[in-house]
Design an enzyme around this catalytic site. Sequence first.
Site, PDB file in Angstrom:
ATOM      1  N   GLU A   1      -5.120   3.322  35.927  1.00  0.00           N
ATOM      2  CA  GLU A   1      -4.384   3.952  37.023  1.00  0.00           C
ATOM      3  C   GLU A   1      -5.072   3.674  38.365  1.00  0.00           C
ATOM      4  OE1 GLU A   1      -4.251   8.256  37.075  1.00  0.00           O
ATOM      5  OE2 GLU A   1      -2.348   8.198  38.164  1.00  0.00           O
TER       6      GLU A   1
ATOM      7  N   GLU B   1       3.004  14.759  37.589  1.00  0.00           N
ATOM      8  CA  GLU B   1       1.626  15.243  37.740  1.00  0.00           C
ATOM      9  C   GLU B   1       1.570  15.935  39.099  1.00  0.00           C
ATOM     10  OE1 GLU B   1      -2.702  13.369  36.919  1.00  0.00           O
ATOM     11  OE2 GLU B   1      -1.532  12.378  38.458  1.00  0.00           O
TER      12      GLU B   1
HETATM   13  C1  LER Z   1      -5.851  11.682  39.615  1.00  0.00           C
HETATM   14  O1  LER Z   1      -5.566  11.822  40.944  1.00  0.00           O
HETATM   15  C2  LER Z   1      -4.707  11.188  38.837  1.00  0.00           C
HETATM   16  O2  LER Z   1      -3.688  10.800  39.368  1.00  0.00           O
HETATM   17  C3  LER Z   1      -4.880  11.164  37.407  1.00  0.00           C
HETATM   18  O3  LER Z   1      -3.730  10.743  36.768  1.00  0.00           O
HETATM   19  C4  LER Z   1      -6.090  10.301  37.093  1.00  0.00           C
HETATM   20  O4  LER Z   1      -6.591  10.443  35.842  1.00  0.00           O
HETATM   21 MN    MN Z   2      -1.883  10.241  38.250  1.00  0.00          MN
END
Ligand code: LER
Ligand code: MN
Length: 267
Positions: free
Chosen positions: A150, A244
């Site tokens: 990521e 998220e």
């Molecule tokens: C952290 O900012 C994030 O986006 C997570 O998915 C990273 O592990």
């Molecule tokens: Mn993320």
Amino acid sequence: MKLSIVISTQPASFSALAYKGKLSENIAKIKELGYDGVELAVRDPRLLEISEIKKLTVDQNFPVSAIGTGQAYGEEGLSFSDPDKTVRQKAIDRVKDQIDLANELNSLVIIGLIRGIVRRGANAAVAEQWILEALHECASMNKDVRLVIEPCNRYEANTVNTVDDGIKLVDKIGMSNVGLLLDTFHMNIEEPDILKSIENAGSRIFHFHIADSNRWYPGAGHVDFQKVVETLYKIGYEGFISAEILPLPDSDTAARETVKYMRKLIV
Ligand code: LER
Ligand code: MN
């Protein structure tokens, strides 16, 4: 495309988690809200009742879209780029446990913040080599489990900040089970053109995180999700879109608004 949301399996200080607390209750809640699956943020799989998690998810046709690993760094400081070899080995061993968990749950493993921060004064090239070797070792352990790198914004990480960095790393590793996770929150900070970056990454994208520009639920900021989703369709992406997001104004509102907004865009 399918919709999931990140929830934490263990207490965590990381803020962009819609739900922490009792897993069975949270899974029941997000099912009821209309999600197609769940992404699990896991610090240490050895502390979990894996058979219970399996019963709550895959056994009921409710997939686990991804396993997040960042908490092992956030809570315990384990990372692939730590100057201490013992710490680096612990991080690799932890990710291997996450790979076993992902294998059990038919999921994939996120390599985000567990890369670590290369410290001031450290040799960046050496640290990047450690990261590359760690990724190679983890990806070779079980080629049926996919790992996703990521790209994370400059305020959270100092390696692989941009999609282009991610593409270069994935191509350098050159293994079919290693791909990318793109996150609209990070891309909004780092990419000159989010849509072009998604197109450039193309079939390397195995997983996708959504949050608006302020990390609130989609629709609360200025990311153009209609165009983002159109671009994902255009490149033939068929995986999960996973929220998220910050639990603001509260967890239930954030999770509900995400479904309301995204269901208009994805089929
Ligand atoms: C952290 O900012 C994030 O986006 C997570 O998915 C990273 O592990
Ligand atoms: Mn993320």
